[in-house]
Write a protein that holds these residues in place. Sequence first.
Motif, short mmCIF file in Angstrom:
data_model
loop_
_atom_site.label_atom_id
_atom_site.label_comp_id
_atom_site.label_asym_id
_atom_site.label_seq_id
_atom_site.Cartn_x
_atom_site.Cartn_y
_atom_site.Cartn_z
N ASP A 1 3.21 16.03 -9.68
CA ASP A 1 4.14 14.93 -10.23
C ASP A 1 4.58 14.17 -9.01
O ASP A 1 5.44 14.62 -8.09
CB ASP A 1 5.48 15.29 -10.79
N PRO A 2 4.23 12.83 -9.20
CA PRO A 2 4.56 12.00 -7.79
C PRO A 2 5.90 11.55 -7.90
O PRO A 2 6.38 11.13 -6.93
CB PRO A 2 3.71 10.78 -8.49
N TYR A 3 6.74 11.94 -8.81
CA TYR A 3 8.00 11.94 -8.78
C TYR A 3 8.86 13.10 -8.81
O TYR A 3 10.39 12.97 -9.09
CB TYR A 3 8.61 10.82 -10.06
N ALA A 4 8.20 14.06 -8.28
CA ALA A 4 9.09 15.45 -8.30
C ALA A 4 10.40 15.41 -7.32
O ALA A 4 11.10 15.94 -7.76
CB ALA A 4 8.01 16.45 -7.92
N CYS B 1 13.43 4.42 -10.09
CA CYS B 1 13.10 4.06 -11.25
C CYS B 1 11.98 4.11 -11.70
O CYS B 1 10.71 3.74 -11.03
CB CYS B 1 13.88 2.58 -11.65
N HIS B 2 11.50 4.03 -13.02
CA HIS B 2 10.31 3.99 -13.63
C HIS B 2 10.28 3.54 -14.93
O HIS B 2 11.25 3.72 -15.63
CB HIS B 2 9.23 5.30 -13.73
N GLY B 3 9.10 3.09 -15.36
CA GLY B 3 9.32 2.44 -16.76
C GLY B 3 8.64 3.29 -17.72
O GLY B 3 8.63 4.46 -17.65
N GLN B 4 8.28 2.81 -19.01
CA GLN B 4 7.99 3.73 -20.16
C GLN B 4 6.39 4.13 -20.28
O GLN B 4 6.08 4.64 -21.08
CB GLN B 4 8.45 2.86 -21.41
N GLY C 1 0.75 -1.34 0.06
CA GLY C 1 0.21 0.02 -0.07
C GLY C 1 0.93 1.01 0.12
O GLY C 1 0.47 2.01 0.84
N ALA C 2 1.87 1.10 -0.93
CA ALA C 2 2.82 2.45 -0.90
C ALA C 2 2.18 3.65 -1.37
O ALA C 2 1.12 3.65 -2.19
CB ALA C 2 3.84 2.26 -1.71
N PRO C 3 2.54 4.70 -0.90
CA PRO C 3 1.81 6.09 -1.44
C PRO C 3 2.21 6.38 -2.68
O PRO C 3 3.16 5.95 -3.27
CB PRO C 3 2.42 7.30 -0.32
N TYR C 4 1.23 7.21 -3.33
CA TYR C 4 1.43 7.18 -4.80
C TYR C 4 2.56 8.19 -5.14
O TYR C 4 3.37 8.04 -6.09
CB TYR C 4 0.20 7.87 -5.51
N THR C 5 2.58 9.23 -4.24
CA THR C 5 3.68 10.04 -4.49
C THR C 5 4.94 9.58 -3.57
O THR C 5 4.93 9.32 -2.49
CB THR C 5 3.22 11.50 -4.10
N VAL C 6 6.04 9.81 -4.38
CA VAL C 6 7.40 9.39 -3.67
C VAL C 6 7.77 10.72 -2.83
O VAL C 6 8.44 11.41 -3.44
CB VAL C 6 8.39 8.88 -4.79
N SER C 7 7.72 10.68 -1.43
CA SER C 7 8.08 11.63 -0.88
C SER C 7 9.41 11.65 -0.28
O SER C 7 10.10 10.44 -0.30
CB SER C 7 7.07 11.82 0.46
N ASP C 8 9.75 12.79 0.44
CA ASP C 8 11.02 13.01 1.21
C ASP C 8 11.03 12.05 2.14
O ASP C 8 12.17 11.25 2.52
CB ASP C 8 11.28 14.54 1.41
#
Length: 380
Positions: free
Chosen positions: A320-323, A306-309, A287-294
Amino acid sequence: MSTIPTDTVESTREMNGTGTCENKPQPVRVWVDGCFDIVHFGHANAVRQAKQMGNYLLVGVHSDAEVSKHKGPPVFTQEERYRMVRAIKWVDEVVEDSPYVTTLDTLDKHRAHFCVHGDDITTTADGQDTYHLVKTAGRYKECKRTEGVSTTDLVGRMLLVTKSHHQRDTDTMAIKTETELGHNTRSPWTGVSQFLPTSNKIVQFSEGKEPKPGDRIVYVAGAFDLFNVGHLDFLEKVAAEGNYVIVGLHTDPVVNRYKGANYPIMNLHERVLSILACRYVSEVVIGAPYTVSDNLMNHFKIDIVCHGQTSIMSDVNGEDPYAIPKEQGKFKLLDSGNLLTTKTIIERIINHRLHYEARNIKKEQKELKIYQRMCEQNEN
């Protein structure tokens, strides 16, 4: 005649350092075989249990021709199935194009002491038990089948195109399928049932290993629904980026927000076990959060994200969840080179709906007859 011992560890006599001979234990080689179509955590759990019965696990995977003859058209090609089974972390060796009926010659050829299968029934096209030869020879052992999942069930979910599997509204699904089958009794093996996750099951699947000092920690997040070769090729690329791979799995409502329709096909707990069984994965965030936080980056000491295509949808706040990892210079896009997706798999099912509906009905009816015969024999 069988030449491989079944209940004892094979041993050889070798010279030790003092110049005398001593017996050296040899690994107990265990054989498992099957179609492994839409590889799921039920397959992985059978493999895990079989590995515990010995030291070296051989897994025979049937060809497309064999599967089509005895069960109906497979969803995945044989090459896809071979690769998926090789990625299960308890597998030591895959034997391609293994015969549908397990013979003593097959076990002896691969120096397997015995064969392991779940406590359900597998039959040939003419209704014969595929393990009757090894059972008669005393070279067969059973493991417990994982309740609540089967390839037939998963194909059925895709054919129904509903979201009821998120809440596991099994009564509604069972009634529909019973009506289609024309009876009100279900096969105990492939009928729709509820998977009940437990902490013990997660522990059994998890390696429980912490990252070592100096390990480069890689993080990826997503749905990883209907774990397939596309996911596998991506995770192999991810694993090459570091030493410790953490996979964040989004909840069902989050996946449904960015995927839509009836996604995910497999609910969160089912997806957790499927990912944990992959040899490239070290840890899973359930159940990881959608935004990758600090906070997430610091908590897991993540070196790279990492993220795919696939396209990245903004979070509910429009951001942006990967900001954060991008700002820190810790974000990398990877190309697995594989275009297979969960959507592609569902399209395979839908495009051949009649074939798979007929396959499901035929398989369950055959199993039901066997089960009813077993019940009658027990009563007598």
